[in-house]
Design a protein around this motif. Structure first.
Motif, mmCIF file in Angstrom:
data_model
loop_
_atom_site.group_PDB
_atom_site.id
_atom_site.type_symbol
_atom_site.label_atom_id
_atom_site.label_comp_id
_atom_site.label_asym_id
_atom_site.label_seq_id
_atom_site.Cartn_x
_atom_site.Cartn_y
_atom_site.Cartn_z
ATOM 1 N N LYS A 154 51.526 -5.260 -85.538
ATOM 2 C CA LYS A 154 51.572 -5.689 -86.925
ATOM 3 C C LYS A 154 52.801 -5.095 -87.619
ATOM 4 O O LYS A 154 53.044 -3.901 -87.552
ATOM 5 C CB LYS A 154 50.295 -5.243 -87.662
ATOM 6 C CG LYS A 154 49.038 -5.941 -87.163
ATOM 7 C CD LYS A 154 47.811 -5.482 -87.930
ATOM 8 C CE LYS A 154 46.566 -6.193 -87.433
ATOM 9 N NZ LYS A 154 45.348 -5.761 -88.166
ATOM 10 N N GLU A 196 55.361 -5.252 -91.288
ATOM 11 C CA GLU A 196 55.391 -5.589 -92.710
ATOM 12 C C GLU A 196 56.703 -6.304 -93.040
ATOM 13 O O GLU A 196 57.785 -5.822 -92.715
ATOM 14 C CB GLU A 196 55.268 -4.311 -93.544
ATOM 15 C CG GLU A 196 55.051 -4.566 -95.025
ATOM 16 C CD GLU A 196 54.842 -3.286 -95.812
ATOM 17 O OE1 GLU A 196 53.708 -3.066 -96.268
ATOM 18 O OE2 GLU A 196 55.815 -2.515 -95.952
ATOM 19 N N ASP A 235 58.810 -9.198 -95.978
ATOM 20 C CA ASP A 235 58.823 -9.741 -97.343
ATOM 21 C C ASP A 235 58.123 -11.094 -97.376
ATOM 22 O O ASP A 235 58.342 -11.940 -96.507
ATOM 23 C CB ASP A 235 60.261 -9.919 -97.826
ATOM 24 C CG ASP A 235 60.949 -8.590 -98.075
ATOM 25 O OD1 ASP A 235 60.238 -7.590 -98.306
ATOM 26 O OD2 ASP A 235 62.191 -8.539 -98.032
ATOM 27 N N ASP A 236 57.291 -11.269 -98.378
ATOM 28 C CA ASP A 236 56.629 -12.548 -98.606
ATOM 29 C C ASP A 236 57.363 -13.248 -99.741
ATOM 30 O O ASP A 236 57.078 -13.053 -100.921
ATOM 31 C CB ASP A 236 55.161 -12.316 -98.962
ATOM 32 C CG ASP A 236 54.392 -13.635 -99.079
ATOM 33 O OD1 ASP A 236 55.029 -14.709 -98.938
ATOM 34 O OD2 ASP A 236 53.177 -13.591 -99.324
ATOM 35 N N THR A 257 56.767 -9.814 -102.567
ATOM 36 C CA THR A 257 55.725 -8.849 -102.214
ATOM 37 C C THR A 257 55.753 -8.646 -100.692
ATOM 38 O O THR A 257 56.526 -9.305 -99.984
ATOM 39 C CB THR A 257 54.347 -9.361 -102.641
ATOM 40 O OG1 THR A 257 54.101 -10.626 -102.016
ATOM 41 C CG2 THR A 257 54.296 -9.535 -104.155
ATOM 42 N N LYS A 258 54.940 -7.755 -100.231
ATOM 43 C CA LYS A 258 54.909 -7.470 -98.806
ATOM 44 C C LYS A 258 53.661 -8.108 -98.168
ATOM 45 O O LYS A 258 52.613 -8.225 -98.797
ATOM 46 C CB LYS A 258 54.877 -5.965 -98.547
ATOM 47 C CG LYS A 258 56.103 -5.216 -99.074
ATOM 48 C CD LYS A 258 57.352 -5.590 -98.294
ATOM 49 C CE LYS A 258 58.542 -4.767 -98.782
ATOM 50 N NZ LYS A 258 59.778 -5.126 -98.007
ATOM 51 N N LYS A 259 53.818 -8.521 -96.949
ATOM 52 C CA LYS A 259 52.674 -9.012 -96.187
ATOM 53 C C LYS A 259 52.779 -8.520 -94.749
ATOM 54 O O LYS A 259 53.876 -8.211 -94.261
ATOM 55 C CB LYS A 259 52.586 -10.535 -96.218
ATOM 56 C CG LYS A 259 53.732 -11.256 -95.506
ATOM 57 C CD LYS A 259 53.520 -12.770 -95.546
ATOM 58 C CE LYS A 259 54.659 -13.502 -94.831
ATOM 59 N NZ LYS A 259 54.457 -14.970 -94.852
ATOM 60 N N VAL A 260 51.641 -8.422 -94.099
ATOM 61 C CA VAL A 260 51.591 -7.951 -92.717
ATOM 62 C C VAL A 260 51.341 -9.129 -91.790
ATOM 63 O O VAL A 260 50.416 -9.924 -92.002
ATOM 64 C CB VAL A 260 50.478 -6.898 -92.541
ATOM 65 C CG1 VAL A 260 50.376 -6.477 -91.079
ATOM 66 C CG2 VAL A 260 50.746 -5.692 -93.426
#
Length: 337
Positions: free
Chosen positions: A140, A142, A144-145, A156-159
């Protein structure tokens, strides 16, 4: 005079009787017993593939490592990364009182292990020339979204999961690890001359050894754990005839086998055919066999419930398979099934 039941009613009656014990467990709320492996695993074995720390592999890696172990003849179910194999060998050597030092490399980063007593690089770990087995793992990360911005207008951040590949080695490919002691059953194998004659006459050799019983359609091979691993001779013959039952479906014989996913109705039906084949052949050669515990078939109860004729069709195909195993000419059974 009592009216004879219709064929469809007979089919339903047989199916109900066959599934009755399983349904009884469900209705009572009791958990049906699990299928028990009838042989003892040898070597460093177990059945489920595990990592160096003993945790189990999951998903596609399970089936893949089973396949590789069977193809290569590995007896262990444990797999190590290259560094992990070296460290495990060092740990064992130290537990035996050997002095193994960790030394920094003069050039570049990292370290190596030095065998102080023998004044040489420690030789434990993966043997030279051994080939690695690639496996899949997900990491997994991280990122950038960009579709979702925060109050400042920044992403925002997403995994997300990222697939990677690792190379692993079976314990059998590693030097410097202790063997795992396995206590085999204290059984005086009672050979059955009739059964041995059938096996010898069948046009497919039995590959004995290892910890898995299976038939490979691609290679047209049967693999069975050794006789000394079983609790009884009857168990060994029953497993052999189960796998030979599968082999009768090869395109060069009854041409019955289809590609089917584990747990599918097609897979379940073929298992039922093979189990009935084993029961038929065991009975004919004089072995006190049985269908492999009714609880073993609990996973296939859905097939019986959805198709009341399934057991009749399976029995018909099993009779054709039994005839094939016994070396008899195929008559109407194969066509009728």
């Amino acid at each position: 005079m009592k009216k004879e039941p219709k064929i469809s009613d007979i089919a339903q009656h047989i199916t109900d009787k066959f599934a009755g014990q399983i349904q009884g467990w469900i209705d009572s709320g009791e958990k049906a017993p699990n299928w028990n492996c009838p042989w003892v695993n040898v070597g460093n074995g177990g059945v489920f593939p595990v990592k160096a720390d003993g945790s189990q592999y999951r998903g596609s890696n399970v089936m893949w490592l089973w396949f590789v172990a069977g193809e290569m003849g590995f007896t262990s179910n444990q797999w190590f990364g290259y560094s992990g194999a070296k460290e495990a060998a060092v740990k064992y050597a130290r537990s035996q009182g050997r002095k193994i030092e960790e030394r920094d490399r003069k050039r570049g980063n990292g370290y190596y292990f030095w065998d102080v007593e023998n004044e040489c690089v420690f030789e434990g770990g993966v043997r030279k020339g051994e080939s690695a087995t690639p496996i899949v793992f997900y990491k997994k990360i991280e990122v950038d979204d960009k579709r979702n911005l925060n109050e400042s207008g920044d992403p925002t951040k997403k995994v997300i999961p990222m697939m990677r590949y690792l190379n692993v080695f079976n314990r059998d490919q590693i030097e410097g690890l202790p063997s795992v002691e396995v206590k085999l059953p204290d059984v005086d194998f009672d050979a059955c001359d009739n059964a041995d004659a059938v096996i010898a006459a069948y046009p497919l050799a039995i590959n004995e050894g290892g910890n898995r019983a299976y038939y490979s359609p691609d290679k047209d091979e049967v693999h069975i754990p050794g006789r000394g691993q079983f609790e009884s001779s009857a168990e060994w013959y029953a497993v052999v005839f189960h796998e030979l039952g599968h082999s009768t479906g090869h395109k060069s014989r009854l041409d019955r086998l289809e590609r089917a996913a584990f747990g599918s109705k097609e897979y379940a039906f073929e298992e039922l055919v093979a189990e009935l084949t084993s029961a038929f052949v065991c009975a004919e050669v004089g072995i006190e066999g049985r269908i492999q515990h009714v609880e073993y078939l609990a996973n296939w109860l859905k097939v019986l419930k959805e198709d009341k004729n399934a057991i009749l069709r399976a029995a018909s195909k099993a009779q054709a398979a039994a005839d094939c195993v016994m070396g008899r000419d195929q008559i109407e059974y194969a066509k009728a099934a």
